[in-house]
Design a protein around this motif. Structure first.
Motif, PDB file in Angstrom:
ATOM      1  N   VAL A 399       0.886  -1.294  -0.128  1.00 21.36           N
ATOM      2  CA  VAL A 399       0.086   0.183  -0.027  1.00 21.36           C
ATOM      3  C   VAL A 399       1.010   1.290   0.034  1.00 21.36           C
ATOM      4  N   ARG A 400       0.658   2.236  -0.885  1.00 20.18           N
ATOM      5  CA  ARG A 400       1.370   3.392  -1.154  1.00 20.18           C
ATOM      6  C   ARG A 400       1.121   4.262   0.246  1.00 20.18           C
ATOM      7  N   ASP A 461       6.637   5.131  -0.943  1.00 23.68           N
ATOM      8  CA  ASP A 461       5.847   6.575  -0.952  1.00 23.68           C
ATOM      9  C   ASP A 461       5.900   7.080  -2.567  1.00 23.68           C
ATOM     10  N   SER A 463       4.274   6.499  -6.621  1.00 19.86           N
ATOM     11  CA  SER A 463       3.173   6.552  -7.278  1.00 19.86           C
ATOM     12  C   SER A 463       2.659   4.961  -7.335  1.00 19.86           C
ATOM     13  N   ALA A 464       1.069   5.065  -7.098  1.00 21.69           N
ATOM     14  CA  ALA A 464       0.636   3.549  -7.222  1.00 21.69           C
ATOM     15  C   ALA A 464       0.341   3.288  -8.549  1.00 21.69           C
ATOM     16  N   VAL A 491      -0.174  -0.134  -4.569  1.00 19.43           N
ATOM     17  CA  VAL A 491      -1.530   0.216  -4.773  1.00 19.43           C
ATOM     18  C   VAL A 491      -1.954   1.283  -3.917  1.00 19.43           C
ATOM     19  N   GLU A 492      -3.234   1.994  -4.119  1.00 18.01           N
ATOM     20  CA  GLU A 492      -3.914   2.830  -2.957  1.00 18.01           C
ATOM     21  C   GLU A 492      -4.555   1.916  -1.994  1.00 18.01           C
ATOM     22  N   LYS A 493      -4.712   2.497  -0.859  1.00 20.35           N
ATOM     23  CA  LYS A 493      -5.565   1.684   0.112  1.00 20.35           C
ATOM     24  C   LYS A 493      -6.898   1.185  -0.360  1.00 20.35           C
ATOM     25  N   GLN A 495      -7.225  -0.667  -3.084  1.00 19.01           N
ATOM     26  CA  GLN A 495      -7.050  -1.281  -4.391  1.00 19.01           C
ATOM     27  C   GLN A 495      -6.605  -2.629  -4.336  1.00 19.01           C
TER      28      GLN A 495
END
Length: 509
Positions: A399-400, A461, A463-464, A491-493, A495
């Motif tokens: 997760v990013r 940290d 980009s996703a 991925v974003e949280k 995703q």
């Protein structure tokens, strides 16, 4: 006359078989003893007869939007490493190796890459923090005749990075033939520090590779029982055999890059003089560390500063080192080898240099205190966590914006290391102990001693991109080519990873 007992046919066969096995065992044992006795290499005491080549700084243009644009062409060529003998090579913008790219923190960069090799390849930005689609791993193949132009914004501290191919299953050969170069990053802090910084004068790129010449060629196969990969019989720096460099300053900064495919070096000087370690893979340390040896496995970098006196000479040497599981493995993996790598020749009069600053700045790598999970990686030549890589399989989803603790264990006697794309990590422990000074800076590649473990704090940290993976792998390139590699997506949280396509050999635009 007494009768001589006749030997049965079965006994005769058994006797012949037993004798043959005994002869074979003796021959095998003798062969193994010969392999062991002849496996070590030394070039200590070499005569340095060629002036060190310094890769040129790559030309660039700046677009109206501020993007700095570089051009790299992968090409086949020939180079005369030895007088009168031309060796087939590969290089960027020339016959062998490539120019040094240089950019500053905050700059937008683009690199136009054209492939004229006759087969597809890639260009990976080793140590660079950038989007997955620009990473240059095996999912960004560039076909012969195609052009690929990755773009990103430099968002990390000053550091000595490098670039090299990353085609799955063929990386060792592509690097061995000469596809490599350095990518230097600058920032405001590094510009202010009183460190040697005149490129090619008191600030020298030192790209170290080992080679063996077989006739005109040097992309030869592995030696007998060399399960680590290719180990050459001599070294060269920046493509120069037996190199020397005349220096005119009291302090000289060497940006050491182990660009060999399998060999581990323990760098120091022939007269055992000390030096200041000022930087590791991802940039400057918090403060200099005084030492007389620095161990680098393939892909690792170190920036050191050494003091010279007028008229003197000293030799950068790789010393034998005991970082393997046993005597047999040490001998066959190169641990008993020694190389004279580069001679520094001080001019009779030297320009004064200020002392190395006592403080260099803060690290921008996580300490693990905010870790959200732990992961474990078992390293074997047969794969990571028991699995060989598959280009259509995602092994990890992260997760990013989160930090994780990764524990990486070498599960047998063969040397391995561990490289993670996109990130710089902090080494927290080496087999439960505090890491040595050479591992206390920002790292993207770390040697993992046989039957030992390293604990890393890794933060994601950037980009996703759930569709495009980054890689983690052993950077002994024969191991990587054999499938000792895995894939992860950021991925974003909330995703999930998307289905990943296998690499397209006709990619490019």
């Amino acid at each position: 006359m007494p009768r001589i007992p006749r030997i049965s046919r079965t006994k005769r066969v058994l006797l012949i078989v037993t004798s043959a096995l005994a002869v074979s065992a003796a021959a095998l044992g003798g062969g193994l003893l010969w392999v062991y006795a002849t496996a070590d290499v030394s070039t200590a005491g070499a005569e340095f007869s060629r002036e060190l080549a310094v890769p040129p700084l790559a030309a660039s243009t700046v677009r109206a939007d501020g993007t700095r644009v570089f051009d790299l062409t992968m090409r086949a060529g020939q180079k005369e490493f030895r007088p009168g003998e031309k060796t087939p090579t590969w290089g960027f913008n020339g016959d062998h190796l490539g120019p040094t790219l240089r950019a500053g923190r905050g700059e937008k960069v683009a690199v136009r890459i054209r492939n004229t090799l006759g087969e597809e390849s890639t260009v990976h930005w080793h140590g660079m923090h950038l989007p997955a689609k620009a990473d240059g791993g095996p999912h960004q193949m560039v076909a012969h005749g195609a052009t690929w132009t990755p773009r990103w914004t430099v968002d990390q501290p000053a550091a000595s990075l490098w670039y090299h191919p990353h085609p799955h299953g063929r990386t060792e050969k592509h690097v061995q033939r000469g596809l490599a170069g350095m990518f230097l990053l600058d920032d405001d802090r590094s510009r202010r520090l009183a460190l040697p910084k005149t490129y090619g004068v008191d600030d020298l790129p030192v790209i170290v590779q080992d080679v063996t010449f077989d006739g005109a060629r040097f992309d030869v196969e592995h030696g007998l029982l060399r399960d680590t990969g290719f180990l050459g019989e001599r070294t060269m720096v920046n493509g120069t055999l037996d190199p020397y460099k005349v220096v005119g300053d009291e302090l000289v900064r060497l940006r050491l890059l182990n660009a060999s495919t399998a060999r581990i070096y323990d760098f120091g000087f022939s007269d055992d003089r000390g030096f200041a370690l000022i930087g590791t893979d991802g940039g400057l340390l918090e403060r200099p560390a005084r030492m007389d040896r620095v161990l680098l496995s393939p892909g690792e970098r170190a920036e050191i500063v050494v003091r010279m006196k007028p008229g003197e000479r000293t030799v950068l040497r790789s010393f034998p080192h005991d970082v393997y599981g046993g005597g047999w493995q040490r001998r066959l993996a190169g641990g008993d080898d020694s190389f004279d790598v580069l001679e520094l020749r001080a001019a009779d009069t030297l320009r004064p240099s200020p002392e190395v600053p006592a403080e260099l700045g803060g690290l921008e790598v996580p300490d693990g205190a905010d870790s959200v999970r732990e992961r474990h990686f078992g390293l074997l030549t047969s794969g990571i966590n028991g699995k060989k890589v598959r280009m259509d399989r995602i092994d990890l989803t992260v997760v990013r914006g989160t930090t994780e603790i990764w524990t990486v264990r070498n599960e047998h006697d063969t040397p391995h290391n561990f490289h993670v794309h996109d990130v710089q990590f902090r080494v927290l422990e080496v087999d439960g102990e505090e890491p040595p000074p050479r591992l206390r800076g920002a790292k993207d590649t770390v040697f993992v001693p046989p039957n030992k473990a390293v604990k890393l704090a890794v933060r994601f940290d950037g980009s996703a991109d759930p569709k495009t993976p980054y890689m983690y792998h052993c950077h002994l390139l024969y191991h990587e080519d054999q499938g000792m590699m895995g894939q992860f997506v950021v991925v974003e949280k909330g995703q999930r990873a998307a289905k990943v396509r296998t690499p397209d050999p006709h990619a490019g635009h």
